[in-house]
Design a protein around this motif. Structure first.
Motif, mmCIF file in Angstrom:
data_model
loop_
_atom_site.group_PDB
_atom_site.id
_atom_site.type_symbol
_atom_site.label_atom_id
_atom_site.label_comp_id
_atom_site.label_asym_id
_atom_site.label_seq_id
_atom_site.Cartn_x
_atom_site.Cartn_y
_atom_site.Cartn_z
ATOM 1 N N LEU A 1 0.832 -1.198 0.000
ATOM 2 C CA LEU A 1 0.000 0.000 0.000
ATOM 3 C C LEU A 1 0.870 1.252 0.000
ATOM 4 C CD1 LEU A 1 -2.675 1.517 0.159
ATOM 5 C CD2 LEU A 1 -2.588 1.211 2.649
ATOM 6 N N GLU A 2 1.891 1.296 0.847
ATOM 7 C CA GLU A 2 2.790 2.458 0.891
ATOM 8 C C GLU A 2 3.479 2.666 -0.449
ATOM 9 O OE1 GLU A 2 3.269 4.852 3.163
ATOM 10 O OE2 GLU A 2 1.601 3.942 4.228
ATOM 11 N N THR A 3 3.907 1.588 -1.081
ATOM 12 C CA THR A 3 4.550 1.671 -2.394
ATOM 13 C C THR A 3 3.575 2.218 -3.430
ATOM 14 O OG1 THR A 3 6.003 -0.175 -1.852
ATOM 15 C CG2 THR A 3 5.721 0.332 -4.187
ATOM 16 N N ASP A 4 2.341 1.747 -3.402
ATOM 17 C CA ASP A 4 1.316 2.222 -4.335
ATOM 18 C C ASP A 4 0.993 3.696 -4.106
ATOM 19 O OD1 ASP A 4 1.209 -0.328 -5.411
ATOM 20 O OD2 ASP A 4 -0.682 -0.861 -4.420
ATOM 21 N N LEU A 5 0.888 4.113 -2.833
ATOM 22 C CA LEU A 5 0.596 5.514 -2.522
ATOM 23 C C LEU A 5 1.739 6.426 -2.965
ATOM 24 C CD1 LEU A 5 -1.039 5.154 1.000
ATOM 25 C CD2 LEU A 5 -2.174 5.821 -1.131
ATOM 26 N N GLU A 6 2.954 6.002 -2.749
ATOM 27 C CA GLU A 6 4.120 6.800 -3.174
ATOM 28 C C GLU A 6 4.153 6.919 -4.700
ATOM 29 O OE1 GLU A 6 7.354 9.247 -2.528
ATOM 30 O OE2 GLU A 6 6.034 8.398 -1.009
ATOM 31 N N ALA A 7 3.857 5.836 -5.401
ATOM 32 C CA ALA A 7 3.831 5.875 -6.869
ATOM 33 C C ALA A 7 2.732 6.820 -7.362
ATOM 34 C CB ALA A 7 3.633 4.463 -7.432
ATOM 35 N N ALA A 8 1.567 6.784 -6.725
ATOM 36 C CA ALA A 8 0.466 7.681 -7.112
ATOM 37 C C ALA A 8 0.842 9.137 -6.849
ATOM 38 C CB ALA A 8 -0.808 7.309 -6.354
ATOM 39 N N THR A 9 1.518 9.401 -5.741
ATOM 40 C CA THR A 9 1.973 10.759 -5.424
ATOM 41 C C THR A 9 2.954 11.248 -6.482
ATOM 42 O OG1 THR A 9 1.659 10.371 -3.063
ATOM 43 C CG2 THR A 9 3.098 12.198 -3.678
ATOM 44 N N HIS A 10 3.892 10.406 -6.891
ATOM 45 C CA HIS A 10 4.857 10.779 -7.925
ATOM 46 C C HIS A 10 4.150 11.077 -9.250
ATOM 47 C CE1 HIS A 10 8.971 9.571 -6.215
ATOM 48 N NE2 HIS A 10 8.118 9.664 -5.224
ATOM 49 N N ARG A 11 3.186 10.237 -9.620
ATOM 50 C CA ARG A 11 2.442 10.474 -10.875
ATOM 51 C C ARG A 11 1.689 11.791 -10.817
ATOM 52 N NH1 ARG A 11 1.303 5.097 -10.262
ATOM 53 N NH2 ARG A 11 -0.806 5.543 -9.547
ATOM 54 N N PHE A 12 1.042 12.077 -9.690
ATOM 55 C CA PHE A 12 0.279 13.309 -9.529
ATOM 56 C C PHE A 12 1.201 14.526 -9.623
ATOM 57 C CE2 PHE A 12 -1.604 16.615 -6.787
ATOM 58 C CZ PHE A 12 -2.781 16.831 -7.492
ATOM 59 N N LEU A 13 2.331 14.475 -8.937
ATOM 60 C CA LEU A 13 3.261 15.604 -8.971
ATOM 61 C C LEU A 13 3.915 15.774 -10.334
ATOM 62 C CD1 LEU A 13 4.938 15.269 -5.469
ATOM 63 C CD2 LEU A 13 3.264 16.989 -6.213
ATOM 64 N N ALA A 14 4.080 14.693 -11.082
ATOM 65 C CA ALA A 14 4.684 14.763 -12.418
ATOM 66 C C ALA A 14 3.711 15.246 -13.483
ATOM 67 C CB ALA A 14 5.227 13.393 -12.812
ATOM 68 N N ASP A 15 2.423 15.263 -13.188
ATOM 69 C CA ASP A 15 1.406 15.665 -14.152
ATOM 70 C C ASP A 15 1.401 17.190 -14.269
ATOM 71 O OD1 ASP A 15 -0.881 16.316 -15.571
ATOM 72 O OD2 ASP A 15 -2.146 14.865 -14.539
ATOM 73 N N SER A 16 1.940 17.696 -15.367
ATOM 74 C CA SER A 16 2.086 19.148 -15.528
ATOM 75 C C SER A 16 0.756 19.869 -15.723
ATOM 76 C CB SER A 16 3.034 19.465 -16.678
ATOM 77 O OG SER A 16 2.496 19.000 -17.896
ATOM 78 N N THR A 17 -0.325 19.139 -15.913
ATOM 79 C CA THR A 17 -1.636 19.795 -15.965
ATOM 80 C C THR A 17 -2.159 20.068 -14.560
ATOM 81 O OG1 THR A 17 -2.926 17.732 -16.042
ATOM 82 C CG2 THR A 17 -2.206 18.675 -18.158
#
Length: 82
Positions: free
Chosen positions: A3-19
């Motif tokens: 779960l922690e790994t999945d949450l961290e990956a989702a956070t990275h994707r959200f922060l990388a989304d330039s929109t």
């Protein structure tokens, strides 16, 4: 642990989304309004919104933690049609 790994990956994707977020280390942070609305939560986790972004953002190297923060317009259509 997964779960922690999945949450961290989702956070990275959200922060990388330039929109939704634009991180320019030498200039400033243009962030989702979510960081304004829930700023107390991010400050509780890391001391400041900037520190949270620095710890979780994808990309190379650190940036100055006192960068100015501007908040982008929130796109309510992300919530879908009701």
């Amino acid at each position: 642990a997964e779960l922690e790994t999945d949450l961290e990956a989702a956070t990275h994707r959200f922060l990388a989304d330039s929109t939704r977020n634009r991180i320019e280390p030498g200039r400033g942070l243009w962030l989702s309004t979510i960081f304004k609305w829930y700023g107390d939560d991010f400050r509780a986790a890391d001391g400041s919104v900037q520190a949270f972004i620095e710890r979780h953002r994808p990309g190379p190297g650190p940036f100055t933690p006192d960068l100015p923060v501007r908040y982008l317009h929130y796109d309510w259509s992300l919530n879908g049609s009701w």
